[in-house]
Design a protein around this motif. Sequence first.
Motif, PDB file in Angstrom:
ATOM      1  N   ILE A  32       0.845  -1.190   0.000  1.00 19.30           N
ATOM      2  CA  ILE A  32       0.000   0.000   0.000  1.00 19.30           C
ATOM      3  C   ILE A  32       0.881   1.241   0.000  1.00 19.30           C
ATOM      4  O   ILE A  32       1.832   1.354   0.789  1.00 19.30           O
ATOM      5  N   TRP A  33       0.563   2.176  -0.884  1.00 20.81           N
ATOM      6  CA  TRP A  33       1.266   3.449  -0.993  1.00 20.81           C
ATOM      7  C   TRP A  33       0.303   4.575  -0.659  1.00 20.81           C
ATOM      8  O   TRP A  33      -0.836   4.578  -1.120  1.00 20.81           O
ATOM      9  N   LEU A  34       0.756   5.518   0.122  1.00 18.82           N
ATOM     10  CA  LEU A  34      -0.046   6.669   0.512  1.00 18.82           C
ATOM     11  C   LEU A  34       0.606   7.912  -0.068  1.00 18.82           C
ATOM     12  O   LEU A  34       1.806   8.137   0.116  1.00 18.82           O
ATOM     13  N   ILE A  35      -0.166   8.697  -0.785  1.00 18.65           N
ATOM     14  CA  ILE A  35       0.347   9.930  -1.391  1.00 18.65           C
ATOM     15  C   ILE A  35      -0.533  11.069  -0.895  1.00 18.65           C
ATOM     16  O   ILE A  35      -1.744  10.935  -0.797  1.00 18.65           O
ATOM     17  N   LEU A  61       3.796  14.620   5.934  1.00 19.62           N
ATOM     18  CA  LEU A  61       3.348  14.118   7.227  1.00 19.62           C
ATOM     19  C   LEU A  61       4.376  13.105   7.733  1.00 19.62           C
ATOM     20  O   LEU A  61       5.306  12.725   7.022  1.00 19.62           O
ATOM     21  N   ARG A  62       4.161  12.636   8.942  1.00 19.16           N
ATOM     22  CA  ARG A  62       5.040  11.652   9.566  1.00 19.16           C
ATOM     23  C   ARG A  62       5.223  10.441   8.654  1.00 19.16           C
ATOM     24  O   ARG A  62       4.259   9.904   8.116  1.00 19.16           O
ATOM     25  N   SER A  78       3.189   3.620   5.623  1.00 18.10           N
ATOM     26  CA  SER A  78       3.298   3.180   7.008  1.00 18.10           C
ATOM     27  C   SER A  78       1.958   3.323   7.718  1.00 18.10           C
ATOM     28  O   SER A  78       1.091   4.087   7.294  1.00 18.10           O
ATOM     29  N   GLN A  79       1.835   2.606   8.818  1.00 16.28           N
ATOM     30  CA  GLN A  79       0.638   2.716   9.645  1.00 16.28           C
ATOM     31  C   GLN A  79       0.500   4.132  10.193  1.00 16.28           C
ATOM     32  O   GLN A  79      -0.603   4.678  10.255  1.00 16.28           O
ATOM     33  N   ASN A  80       1.617   4.752  10.593  1.00 18.06           N
ATOM     34  CA  ASN A  80       1.579   6.125  11.109  1.00 18.06           C
ATOM     35  C   ASN A  80       1.024   7.089  10.072  1.00 18.06           C
ATOM     36  O   ASN A  80       0.198   7.946  10.385  1.00 18.06           O
ATOM     37  N   LEU A  81       1.497   6.964   8.843  1.00 18.63           N
ATOM     38  CA  LEU A  81       1.038   7.862   7.786  1.00 18.63           C
ATOM     39  C   LEU A  81      -0.437   7.610   7.473  1.00 18.63           C
ATOM     40  O   LEU A  81      -1.194   8.564   7.275  1.00 18.63           O
ATOM     41  N   LEU A  82      -0.856   6.363   7.451  1.00 20.52           N
ATOM     42  CA  LEU A  82      -2.265   6.047   7.234  1.00 20.52           C
ATOM     43  C   LEU A  82      -3.124   6.723   8.308  1.00 20.52           C
ATOM     44  O   LEU A  82      -4.138   7.340   8.004  1.00 20.52           O
ATOM     45  N   SER A  83      -2.684   6.649   9.540  1.00 17.68           N
ATOM     46  CA  SER A  83      -3.402   7.277  10.646  1.00 17.68           C
ATOM     47  C   SER A  83      -3.435   8.796  10.494  1.00 17.68           C
ATOM     48  O   SER A  83      -4.475   9.431  10.682  1.00 17.68           O
TER      49      SER A  83
END
Length: 138
Positions: free
Chosen positions: A34-37, A44-45, A59-64
């Motif tokens: 999973i990639w978050l953009i 963000l963190r 990361s889980q932190n970034l998803l949060s």
Amino acid sequence: DLPAAQLGEPFSMSWERPDISFVRYGGPCERGRIWLIHGGDRPLRDAVTIAPGVHLGSSQNLLSDINDQRNIPAMIFSGYAGWAPGQLEREMQDKSWLAGEVAPELIFSTPHDEVWEHALKLSEMSPSHINAGHGASA
């Protein structure tokens, strides 16, 4: 077809972003990754800046953080596109790609079915300039 809400379930996270309802397809490689953009002035963190106003992480932190900060535009992707050594360079030489500047508004604000047309406008090209028979595709 993966609902974004399912990503938070293993972490007991309730997904609160109605603007991000599904995970987009990023490519055939590592589809489980999973990639978050996200947009904004600063990453963000756990994210890194890949272009001005565009940040990437996984990361889980970034998803949060993305879930909590609804004022920041974001998208979620599964997988990525990859190339063999030298393949992308050959494709660029064959003019199979149109290179351009990164435009956060194209990524985060343009409806997905209008991205191609807007990208051409930003590059000041007309669809008639593209030779679809020479490796180009929409």
